[in-house]
Design a protein around this motif. Sequence first.
Motif, PDB file in Angstrom:
ATOM      1  N   LEU B  15       0.827  -1.215   0.000  1.00 41.61           N
ATOM      2  CA  LEU B  15       0.000   0.000   0.000  1.00 41.61           C
ATOM      3  C   LEU B  15       0.859   1.263   0.000  1.00 41.61           C
ATOM      4  O   LEU B  15       0.522   2.255  -0.643  1.00 41.61           O
ATOM      5  N   ASP B  16       1.979   1.219   0.719  1.00 40.81           N
ATOM      6  CA  ASP B  16       2.918   2.350   0.742  1.00 40.81           C
ATOM      7  C   ASP B  16       3.361   2.712  -0.682  1.00 40.81           C
ATOM      8  O   ASP B  16       3.343   3.878  -1.074  1.00 40.81           O
ATOM      9  N   ARG B  19       0.520   4.184  -2.727  1.00 40.22           N
ATOM     10  CA  ARG B  19       0.297   5.605  -2.383  1.00 40.22           C
ATOM     11  C   ARG B  19       1.380   6.490  -2.996  1.00 40.22           C
ATOM     12  O   ARG B  19       1.093   7.595  -3.457  1.00 40.22           O
ATOM     13  N   GLN B  40      -4.237   9.886  -2.360  1.00 39.76           N
ATOM     14  CA  GLN B  40      -3.538   8.733  -1.761  1.00 39.76           C
ATOM     15  C   GLN B  40      -4.500   7.909  -0.914  1.00 39.76           C
ATOM     16  O   GLN B  40      -4.497   6.677  -0.965  1.00 39.76           O
ATOM     17  N   LEU B  41      -5.310   8.608  -0.135  1.00 43.70           N
ATOM     18  CA  LEU B  41      -6.265   7.915   0.747  1.00 43.70           C
ATOM     19  C   LEU B  41      -7.286   7.128  -0.080  1.00 43.70           C
ATOM     20  O   LEU B  41      -7.573   5.968   0.214  1.00 43.70           O
ATOM     21  N   ASP B  44      -5.613   4.092  -1.643  1.00 41.72           N
ATOM     22  CA  ASP B  44      -5.357   3.119  -0.570  1.00 41.72           C
ATOM     23  C   ASP B  44      -6.636   2.358  -0.222  1.00 41.72           C
ATOM     24  O   ASP B  44      -6.652   1.130  -0.145  1.00 41.72           O
TER      25      ASP B  44
END
Lengths: 111, 138
Positions: B15-16, B19, B40-41, B44
Motif C-alpha cells: 500500500l505504501d 500511495r 492517496q487515501l 489506498d
Amino acid sequence: MEITNKEFKHCDMLVLKGRIDSATAPQFSQALDTITESGRFKIVVDMSGLEYMSSAGFRALLASQRTCKRYNRGEVVLAGVPSRIQEALELAGFTELFKTFDDPLAAVGNF
Amino acid sequence: MSMRKVRFPADFQYLDAIRDLVAETAREGGFNDKEIYSIQLAADEAASNIIEHAYEGVTDGELEIVCGMDGALLTIILHDHGQPFDPGSVRPPDLKADLSDRQIGGLGIYLMRKLMDEVRYESSPDGGNRLILSKRRS
C-alpha cells in the motif's frame, strides 16, 4: 509505524509515529487491546507524529472506543491530530465520537 | 497523455508503494498537497478493498495500477483478477449513528467516493475487474 505506550497515573497514552494503513492497523489494534485487556480504559492517542491514517486505523479506534466506553469506565481521546487526518475523520463522521485535544498533556489532564 | 502502469502483489504491505505511485502522478499533474493526500487515501481504500474482498483467501493475487493525467483530469485504474466486487453494492455507513450502532465496514468505500469526483466499476468474465477513480484538478 512506531507505537510507544506511556503509562500515567490516571490514563495510558499511545504515541503514534509514521503511517497507519491496512498493513499496520493490526499493530495499532493490538496496542489498544493490550491496554484494555489489562483493565485500563482511559486512553490518549497522540497522533502528532502521524503522517497518514486510512479507514483501517479509524476502525481500530472505533472498536476500542466501544470497549472503553462500555459501563462508563473510560474513553479514547485523540490529541495533536494533523489537519489532513482531522479532515478525513470529519468526512467519516468520527469527530463526534472522540474528544480531541491540541496538546497531548491537556488530554492526559482531562482524565 | 502519459500513463504509469505498475503491477503489485495483492498484499497490504504494498500500500505504501501504491500511495507513492499515485502521489507522484498527482504531484506532476499539479494537484496541491491537500488534494494529493485525498488521492492517496482514496487509492489506498480502493486497493485495500480489492486485497481484502476480491482476493479474499488468495495469497498470490496481483493488482495492476495504471494512472495518469489527461489535461486536468487524473485517472487511476485498479485492475484485478479476483472475485467481482462492486463497491457500489456496499451500503453507505450511517454517519449519524451512535457509537454502538456504527458500522465497522463500508467506511473505506464511502471515503473513496467522497474524495474522488468519480468512481466507476467494470467487471468482465475474462478481463477481470476494473475500478476507475478520477479527479479533476481545481
